[in-house]
Design an enzyme around this catalytic site. Structure first.
Site, PDB file in Angstrom:
ATOM      1  CD1 TRP A 659      48.994  37.523  34.665  1.00 13.59           C
ATOM      2  CD2 TRP A 659      49.340  38.808  36.458  1.00 13.59           C
ATOM      3  NE1 TRP A 659      48.058  37.180  35.616  1.00 13.59           N
ATOM      4  CE2 TRP A 659      48.254  37.956  36.734  1.00 13.59           C
ATOM      5  CE3 TRP A 659      49.745  39.709  37.450  1.00 13.59           C
ATOM      6  CZ2 TRP A 659      47.559  37.978  37.933  1.00 13.59           C
ATOM      7  CZ3 TRP A 659      49.057  39.731  38.659  1.00 13.59           C
ATOM      8  CH2 TRP A 659      47.984  38.871  38.883  1.00 13.59           C
ATOM      9  CG  HIS A 660      51.235  43.138  37.946  1.00 12.30           C
ATOM     10  ND1 HIS A 660      52.243  42.207  37.864  1.00 12.30           N
ATOM     11  CD2 HIS A 660      50.795  43.091  39.236  1.00 12.30           C
ATOM     12  CE1 HIS A 660      52.417  41.639  39.043  1.00 12.30           C
ATOM     13  NE2 HIS A 660      51.550  42.146  39.896  1.00 12.30           N
ATOM     14  N   GLY A 661      49.364  44.597  33.943  1.00 15.57           N
ATOM     15  CA  GLY A 661      48.598  45.607  33.214  1.00 15.57           C
ATOM     16  C   GLY A 661      49.131  45.831  31.815  1.00 15.57           C
ATOM     17  CG  PHE A 806      46.443  44.204  38.184  1.00 14.09           C
ATOM     18  CD1 PHE A 806      46.578  45.230  37.273  1.00 14.09           C
ATOM     19  CD2 PHE A 806      46.911  44.386  39.470  1.00 14.09           C
ATOM     20  CE1 PHE A 806      47.191  46.418  37.635  1.00 14.09           C
ATOM     21  CE2 PHE A 806      47.544  45.554  39.836  1.00 14.09           C
ATOM     22  CZ  PHE A 806      47.676  46.579  38.913  1.00 14.09           C
TER      23      PHE A 806
END
Length: 806
Positions: A659-661, A806
């Protein structure tokens, strides 16, 4: 003679005075200054314009072209403001601040000049870091470099062996010259000048007032084309443009350029634009002779061409004015120019929005917030708003469909799957398309990704996508009814305080706040201002300070060998990401409170956690609870045995990392935390009934912080190779120089001391609260925070919030 470092080192007042007969030359060259500084300089030393027989101004070109240093961005160089900060008056601020091309910078620098402190923050921080050393340095500087306008400051270097072929562009450099020096010389001597309308305006704005001031007092102003490069293309240059206009309109004199251009020879230069000792002697002798001849009436220099401005410059001027008109229009609307929390402009925007919000009837207030939110988002990119509209319409319609199917006794799971799939497709198309295709290309042995597409990623897409999914799932589960007012739902997704980086607000909470909204009372306003102020301090005075260390190290790891540098950089990034992200959350929560909305907490001092499990109860709380409620529990949670629990933990953290990247290093970071959570689950750590105390508490906090910090390497490193290099440096890098020094070292010590203080308060079960402070204490604290923002923030450009990507 006014000028910058080229006059400071190029003019020998004694030699010029000797050549000038009864004249005495004073060196007014101040290194680092620009023409924007010189009107303030002459106002300070000659307020009545009566001290001098003549004023000489050095220029590096007689044309309004881009060969001059600063011709392209002279107005946009803020470093010269610190030279004039104590000479500016209130009436100077509009002109000084208005000279910047970016409207935002006009506001920023106008306020900074009014306050004065922000222009001096580097000096203040150096003093605060080591007062004794700073006072000693000031004393030494006063003794060694007292301003002496009769003194010479020659340089001894030479470019004697420099050779340039203008036909081929080939340059033969002296032996031992660095790549940076070579690049500077190549830029200076090979560049072919072109007209610069912006430089014409710049000269008119800052040089013309000096000419007018002295002309009105009968003191002649004389321009000289100072030697500025070690080799020249042409042997002469005729005046044109703004300087010619000053000559014709205000009787400024211009010395013929030919003899000064003839001094542009390698053996007379110390570097790409400064004369050496021999060059200084020849220049000063020539200047003294020429100025004496003019003032004694023996020579009357006049332009050899009657043209006020050449046609090329005129055409460029008209085109430039067209571009300027367009830029002014774009600036007025502001679309595509990000509106940052840490800017004065945002707080002006917020004040206007809040004022209108409270002035209009209550029913209209939410529409004010919606319009403001869309404008705020469009300030980054107008297309973002279009995609947000699509997502809003899709979610709104699907949620109503889910509710109707559930009420009619039909299975709504297919429709829920469609809604979730639509959101994930939206997220995946923009954020993960290239990541997925690159992974496939690598798996099948392709060296390049043939499916690469250049898509911009809407800022904050991960946050409002998760809000959309949680809304659909809550309607599906019957936890809330579908919203029937489309503009209400639009406001939920677009609400500007938390639009870009959270907190992730559940729909039930937001609509409950919207329905039962009440105007904030004095305590709410005080609390909101405090959260905003603490958030800005976290971001600008702490995170940005550490960002310079972390970004420098991870941008060029090989430049900083040794374990000390690696540990310093990893610690700095740990501080940067916490204070950056929690600072944003504080600002978002504070802004929402000032508008009458209560948002959930997102951080609870995570670096004081006693386990990784405890860390995730304190870090990015709205994300961790979202992952728990909408991923971990639906996967089975801890209901189906230990192996299933461990599997669910790993899957949740892997997806949380993704989800972060769109990068495998983020997945690995999630996997790292997943492994740690699994290990703690097996050992029973983080699930104890009694919290550790005393030495055990301290040891657990240090160990957890170390583990989390080691995990940040995977989060920050651009590649696995870089991460491995950092890990090797951490544990086997050997001795080396540390990165934390000066004010940043003091700041690091202060952060650690504050953490220890909070641990001590926790031991004694004392929890400080803003609302427990007396009103005068609150006012004093807010004043102190404002002073910190004025003097202790990072003096450079504030980086964008980390979680925006993000």
């Amino acid at each position: 003679m006014l000028g910058d470092s080229r006059v400071y080192s190029g003019l020998d007042p004694g030699v010029a005075s000797l050549a000038g007969g009864d004249l005495r030359f004073l060196n007014g060259g101040v290194p680092g200054t620009t023409p924007r500084c010189w009107p303030f300089f002459v106002r300070a030393i000659d307020p009545a314009a009566s001290r001098f027989r003549a004023v000489v101004i050095a220029v590096d070109t007689y044309a309004d072209d881009d060969s001059a240093i600063g011709s392209l961005d002279g107005d946009d160089r803020p470093m010269d403001l610190r030279y004039v900060v104590f000479q500016t008056r209130l009436r100077d601020l509009p002109k000084l601040a208005g000279s910047f091309s970016d409207p935002r910078e006009r506001v920023e620098h106008g306020i900074d000049l009014f306050l004065r402190g922000p222009e001096l923050r580097e000096d203040f921080q150096a003093f605060a870091a080591d007062p004794a050393a700073r006072l000693s340095a000031i004393a030494q500087a006063r003794g060694a470099s007292t301003y002496a306008p009769l003194a010479a400051h020659p340089r001894s270097e030479t470019l004697r062996r420099l050779r340039v072929n203008f036909v081929t562009g080939a340059i033969t450099y002296p032996a031992g010259m660095s790549n940076d020096e070579r690049a500077a010389i190549a830029t200076q001597v090979l560049h072919v000048p072109s007209p610069s309308p912006s430089y014409a305006r710049y000269r008119e704005q800052w040089l013309e007032p000096i000419v007018a001031k002295y002309e009105s007092s009968g003191v002649p102003v004389i321009f000289v084309r100072i030697p500025t490069r070690p080799v020249h293309r042409s042997s002469d240059q005729l005046p044109s443009g703004s300087l010619l206009a000053m000559s014709l309109d205000q009787h400024a004199r211009l010395l013929p350029a030919r003899k000064y251009i003839a001094l542009e020879r390698p053996e007379l230069f110390a570097d790409e634009d400064h004369l050496n000792r021999e060059g200084s002697l020849r220049f000063s002798r020539l200047l003294g002779t020429n100025i004496a001849a003019i003032l004694n009436g023996n020579v009357t220099p006049s332009p050899s061409t009657p043209l006020r401005i050449n046609s090329a410059s005129s055409d460029a001027q008209s085109k430039g004015e067209g571009r300027r008109t367009l830029s002014w229009f774009a600036a007025a609307v502001g679309i595509g120019i990000p509106l940052l929390f840490q800017s004065y402009e945002f707080w002006l925007f917020f004040a206007i929005v809040a004022g209108i919000f409270y002035l209009v009837p209550r029913r209209a207030g939410k529409y004010v917030l919606l319009v403001a939110s869309y404008y705020f988002y469009a300030r980054w990119n107008a297309w973002y708003v279009v995609f947000l509209w699509i997502l809003t319409v899709s979610d709104f319609a699907i949620a109503i469909g889910l509710e109707r199917q559930r009420e009619r006794g039909r299975d709504p799971r297919l429709l829920l799957g469609l809604g979730v799939a639509a959101n994930l497709a939206f997220l995946g198309s923009f954020k993960y398309a290239n990541f997925a295709s690159s992974t496939v290309a690598a798996l099948i042995g392709m060296h390049q990704n043939p499916w690469l597409v250049n898509l911009f990623v809407p800022i904050g897409i991960s946050f409002h996508t998760f809000q959309s999914i949680s809304y659909l799932v809550d309607v599906f589960r019957g936890k809330m009814r579908a919203v029937r007012k489309p503009l209400d739902y639009a406001l939920y997704l677009a609400f500007f305080p938390q639009l870009l980086a959270g907190p992730i607000v559940r729909a039930g909470l937001f609509f409950g706040e919207l329905v039962s909204w009440r105007a904030p009372g004095p305590e709410d306003i005080s609390y909101g201002l405090a959260r905003v102020s603490f958030g800005l301090v976290k971001k600008m005075a702490i995170a940005d300070q550490f960002a310079s260390v972390a970004n420098g190290y991870f941008g060029s790891i090989a430049t900083y060998p040794g374990s000390a540098a690696a540990w310093g950089a990893v610690f700095a990034f740990g501080m940067q990401i916490y204070f950056d992200f929690s600072g944003y959350s504080d600002i978002a929560i504070g802004c929402a409170r000032l508008l009458g909305f209560v948002f959930p907490e997102n951080f609870r001092m995570p670096y004081l956690a006693t386990s990784v499990t405890d860390f995730w109860h304190r870090w990015h709380i709205t994300l961790s609870t979202w992952l728990r409620d909408y991923l971990y529990i639906p996967l089975g949670g801890s209901r189906h045995g230990q192996l299933a629990t461990l599997r669910n933990l790993m899957l949740t953290m892997l997806l949380g990392g993704l989800w972060h990247g769109a990068q495998w290093t983020f997945v690995a970071w999630g996997g790292f935390h997943g492994i740690m959570l699994c290990v703690e689950r097996l050992l029973g750590v983080g699930h104890e009934r009694a919290a550790p105390r005393g030495i055990a508490l301290f040891a657990r906090v240090v160990l957890t912080f170390t583990i989390v910090t080691l995990g940040w390497v995977l989060f920050r490193a651009p590649t696995f190779g870089a991460a491995l290099t950092v890990y090797h440096a951490l544990f086997a890098g050997g001795p080396g120089k540390g990165l934390l020094g000066g004010w940043q070292a003091v700041l690091a010590a202060g952060v650690v001391a504050f953490g220890l203080l909070r641990l001590l308060l926790r031991e004694r079960r004392i929890e400080p609260s803003w609302l427990q402070l007396r009103p005068m204490a609150q006012i004093g604290t807010l004043a102190g925070l404002l002073l910190v923002l004025e003097l202790l923030t990072w003096p450079g450009l504030s980086p964008t919030f980390i979680y925006f990507k993000f």
